[in-house]
Design a protein around this motif. Sequence first.
Motif, PDB file in Angstrom:
ATOM      1  N   SER A  79       0.842  -1.188   0.000  1.00  0.00           N
ATOM      2  CA  SER A  79       0.000   0.000   0.000  1.00  0.00           C
ATOM      3  C   SER A  79       0.880   1.241   0.000  1.00  0.00           C
ATOM      4  N   TRP A  80       0.461   2.250  -0.737  1.00  0.00           N
ATOM      5  CA  TRP A  80       1.147   3.542  -0.712  1.00  0.00           C
ATOM      6  C   TRP A  80       0.444   4.492   0.264  1.00  0.00           C
ATOM      7  N   GLY A  81      -0.424   3.968   1.113  1.00  0.00           N
ATOM      8  CA  GLY A  81      -1.090   4.792   2.135  1.00  0.00           C
ATOM      9  C   GLY A  81      -2.419   5.309   1.644  1.00  0.00           C
ATOM     10  N   SER A  82      -2.388   6.282   0.761  1.00  0.00           N
ATOM     11  CA  SER A  82      -3.634   6.899   0.300  1.00  0.00           C
ATOM     12  C   SER A  82      -4.483   5.936  -0.521  1.00  0.00           C
ATOM     13  N   ASP A  83      -3.869   4.907  -1.108  1.00  0.00           N
ATOM     14  CA  ASP A  83      -4.665   3.958  -1.890  1.00  0.00           C
ATOM     15  C   ASP A  83      -5.699   3.269  -1.013  1.00  0.00           C
ATOM     16  N   LEU A  84      -5.311   2.864   0.184  1.00  0.00           N
ATOM     17  CA  LEU A  84      -6.271   2.222   1.091  1.00  0.00           C
ATOM     18  C   LEU A  84      -6.967   3.225   1.999  1.00  0.00           C
ATOM     19  N   CYS A 112       2.114   2.102   7.958  1.00  0.00           N
ATOM     20  CA  CYS A 112       1.699   2.567   9.284  1.00  0.00           C
ATOM     21  C   CYS A 112       0.520   1.731   9.797  1.00  0.00           C
ATOM     22  N   ASP A 113       0.205   1.893  11.076  1.00  0.00           N
ATOM     23  CA  ASP A 113      -0.900   1.156  11.687  1.00  0.00           C
ATOM     24  C   ASP A 113      -2.247   1.490  11.057  1.00  0.00           C
ATOM     25  N   ALA A 114      -2.427   2.738  10.614  1.00  0.00           N
ATOM     26  CA  ALA A 114      -3.713   3.122  10.006  1.00  0.00           C
ATOM     27  C   ALA A 114      -3.980   2.298   8.746  1.00  0.00           C
ATOM     28  N   VAL A 115      -2.951   2.070   7.946  1.00  0.00           N
ATOM     29  CA  VAL A 115      -3.109   1.255   6.735  1.00  0.00           C
ATOM     30  C   VAL A 115      -3.384  -0.193   7.126  1.00  0.00           C
ATOM     31  N   LYS A 116      -2.682  -0.676   8.136  1.00  0.00           N
ATOM     32  CA  LYS A 116      -2.918  -2.048   8.613  1.00  0.00           C
ATOM     33  C   LYS A 116      -4.372  -2.208   9.055  1.00  0.00           C
ATOM     34  N   LYS A 117      -4.872  -1.265   9.829  1.00  0.00           N
ATOM     35  CA  LYS A 117      -6.257  -1.333  10.308  1.00  0.00           C
ATOM     36  C   LYS A 117      -7.246  -1.304   9.152  1.00  0.00           C
ATOM     37  N   LYS A 118      -6.963  -0.491   8.146  1.00  0.00           N
ATOM     38  CA  LYS A 118      -7.854  -0.415   6.991  1.00  0.00           C
ATOM     39  C   LYS A 118      -7.858  -1.746   6.239  1.00  0.00           C
ATOM     40  N   ALA A 119      -6.686  -2.345   6.057  1.00  0.00           N
ATOM     41  CA  ALA A 119      -6.608  -3.638   5.371  1.00  0.00           C
ATOM     42  C   ALA A 119      -7.378  -4.700   6.141  1.00  0.00           C
ATOM     43  N   VAL A 120      -7.244  -4.692   7.454  1.00  0.00           N
ATOM     44  CA  VAL A 120      -7.975  -5.649   8.297  1.00  0.00           C
ATOM     45  C   VAL A 120      -9.480  -5.415   8.157  1.00  0.00           C
ATOM     46  N   SER A 121      -9.893  -4.157   8.075  1.00  0.00           N
ATOM     47  CA  SER A 121     -11.325  -3.862   7.905  1.00  0.00           C
ATOM     48  C   SER A 121     -11.843  -4.341   6.554  1.00  0.00           C
ATOM     49  N   LEU A 122     -10.924  -4.548   5.602  1.00  0.00           N
ATOM     50  CA  LEU A 122     -11.287  -5.088   4.283  1.00  0.00           C
ATOM     51  C   LEU A 122     -11.116  -6.607   4.248  1.00  0.00           C
ATOM     52  N   SER A 123     -11.044  -7.217   5.441  1.00  0.00           N
ATOM     53  CA  SER A 123     -10.969  -8.677   5.629  1.00  0.00           C
ATOM     54  C   SER A 123      -9.603  -9.282   5.354  1.00  0.00           C
ATOM     55  N   PHE A 124      -8.536  -8.484   5.390  1.00  0.00           N
ATOM     56  CA  PHE A 124      -7.197  -9.044   5.228  1.00  0.00           C
ATOM     57  C   PHE A 124      -6.692  -9.481   6.599  1.00  0.00           C
ATOM     58  N   PRO A 125      -6.094 -10.680   6.709  1.00  0.00           N
ATOM     59  CA  PRO A 125      -5.627 -11.182   8.004  1.00  0.00           C
ATOM     60  C   PRO A 125      -4.518 -10.307   8.608  1.00  0.00           C
ATOM     61  N   GLU A 126      -4.727  -9.895   9.820  1.00  0.00           N
ATOM     62  CA  GLU A 126      -3.774  -9.014  10.508  1.00  0.00           C
ATOM     63  C   GLU A 126      -2.369  -9.601  10.554  1.00  0.00           C
ATOM     64  N   GLU A 127      -2.266 -10.919  10.735  1.00  0.00           N
ATOM     65  CA  GLU A 127      -0.950 -11.555  10.852  1.00  0.00           C
ATOM     66  C   GLU A 127      -0.174 -11.573   9.532  1.00  0.00           C
TER      67      GLU A 127
END
Length: 171
Positions: A79-84, A112-127
Amino acid sequence: MHDRRFLQAMLAGGHQPFFLRTQPETEETPISDDIELVDYFDAHRAIDEIHPDLIHAGPVPEGAYLAAQTGFQPLISMSWGSDLLREVDQNSETEERARYALEHSSLLLADCDAVKKKAVSLSFPEEKVVIFPWGIDLEKFRPGRNYTLRKKLGWEEKFVIFHSRSWEEVY
């Protein structure tokens, strides 16, 4: 510019990176003589000819989406940040493309954590998210120290960060 840095780092690590150009050439095309440019837009053909060990692609709803459509594994999306954080909320098509890319990704590199949280909200596994923060390697960057301004401001004992990012609304 980001592509150039990653490609140069891969090359310095002893790997042979290939750059699949998915858009017409611009001044920012990050190619040097040591990095092979795949100068056509067909990812399937590139995979058939190169036989890569992995694909590293981003932004998620664009480059990673195109790579995911090939079915190639492993796919490491970045992710480049703004994409997600921004683009996926602008329309349902971009969100679906991001979800598809993430669903077919072995790993996600986030800055960053914000991108991680967004990916998780899109059903991507946190691990499967690796935080890869941008920043300065303090082992390589140690400019001369001039504490005149710190002393003037009374900041001698303070931890000071100088951030030179532009003052655009998004930041």
